[in-house]
Motif scaffolding. Sequence first.
Motif, PDB file in Angstrom:
ATOM      1  N   GLU A  86       0.835  -1.204   0.000  1.00 12.99           N
ATOM      2  CA  GLU A  86       0.000   0.000   0.000  1.00 12.99           C
ATOM      3  C   GLU A  86       0.870   1.255   0.000  1.00 12.99           C
ATOM      4  N   TRP A  87       1.948   1.245   0.769  1.00 15.82           N
ATOM      5  CA  TRP A  87       2.866   2.380   0.757  1.00 15.82           C
ATOM      6  C   TRP A  87       3.438   2.588  -0.637  1.00 15.82           C
ATOM      7  N   TYR A  88       3.837   1.500  -1.303  1.00 20.81           N
ATOM      8  CA  TYR A  88       4.401   1.578  -2.642  1.00 20.81           C
ATOM      9  C   TYR A  88       3.374   2.104  -3.646  1.00 20.81           C
ATOM     10  N   VAL A  89       2.150   1.613  -3.563  1.00 23.40           N
ATOM     11  CA  VAL A  89       1.100   2.055  -4.489  1.00 23.40           C
ATOM     12  C   VAL A  89       0.795   3.537  -4.290  1.00 23.40           C
ATOM     13  N   LYS A  90       0.715   3.988  -3.049  1.00 29.46           N
ATOM     14  CA  LYS A  90       0.480   5.420  -2.791  1.00 29.46           C
ATOM     15  C   LYS A  90       1.611   6.259  -3.375  1.00 29.46           C
ATOM     16  N   ARG A  91       2.840   5.807  -3.200  1.00 26.54           N
ATOM     17  CA  ARG A  91       3.986   6.539  -3.733  1.00 26.54           C
ATOM     18  C   ARG A  91       3.936   6.604  -5.259  1.00 26.54           C
ATOM     19  N   LYS A  92       3.591   5.499  -5.904  1.00 28.78           N
ATOM     20  CA  LYS A  92       3.496   5.462  -7.365  1.00 28.78           C
ATOM     21  C   LYS A  92       2.339   6.328  -7.866  1.00 28.78           C
ATOM     22  N   MET A  93       1.220   6.328  -7.148  1.00 23.59           N
ATOM     23  CA  MET A  93       0.078   7.160  -7.563  1.00 23.59           C
ATOM     24  C   MET A  93       0.442   8.639  -7.505  1.00 23.59           C
ATOM     25  N   ASN A  94       1.237   9.029  -6.534  1.00 24.99           N
ATOM     26  CA  ASN A  94       1.631  10.430  -6.409  1.00 24.99           C
ATOM     27  C   ASN A  94       2.625  10.864  -7.483  1.00 24.99           C
TER      28      ASN A  94
END
Length: 186
Positions: A86-94
Amino acid sequence: MTAKNLYAYTLQPVPYEVSEAEQRYAQLLIWRSTNKIGTKAWAIMGVIVALSLLGIIFIKNYSTIIFWVALACVAIYLLVRKFGLEWYVKRKMNEFPAQEIKGIKLGVQPHGIVMRQNMNGQEGVGTIAWKDIYEWYNTPEFLLVNFKVKDQQGAYILPKRMDSKNFPFSSVRKHLKEVVGEPKTL
């Protein structure tokens, strides 16, 4: 159409503006709904934990480090799957900009959702027919409607703040239930 049904539809389209935060939240909820640990993975982890616990309890003369390592691996897998991804996905979305949604008005009609948009001084009108919608989600914060028109997919994130006399969610839900079926859950 009787006077009773007349107000179940839009007489004046309402502004459709979705903030970047609302888009990101909807994307995150969709990702979370697809990031479920399957039954097979739970079964494998259950067997590993059970065998490890049995090994720790019943094996006395040999080293039980392998069982402790197996338990640690299961715990690490769960932590990475729950928090790390989830941390990785949030970072990629940003890293990618959200689409700016402004200048669009939506309305509800018996044949579908009508969109009006000013483009170069002219007003363009498009309709997403109820039959073009193939799935929808009902969350406490928004309705998500996925559609496909002329082999192109699209989606509307309809925040609950849009629910009004001019854009009745009750009519939207009624048509979606009739044509598409019950909402999916996120």
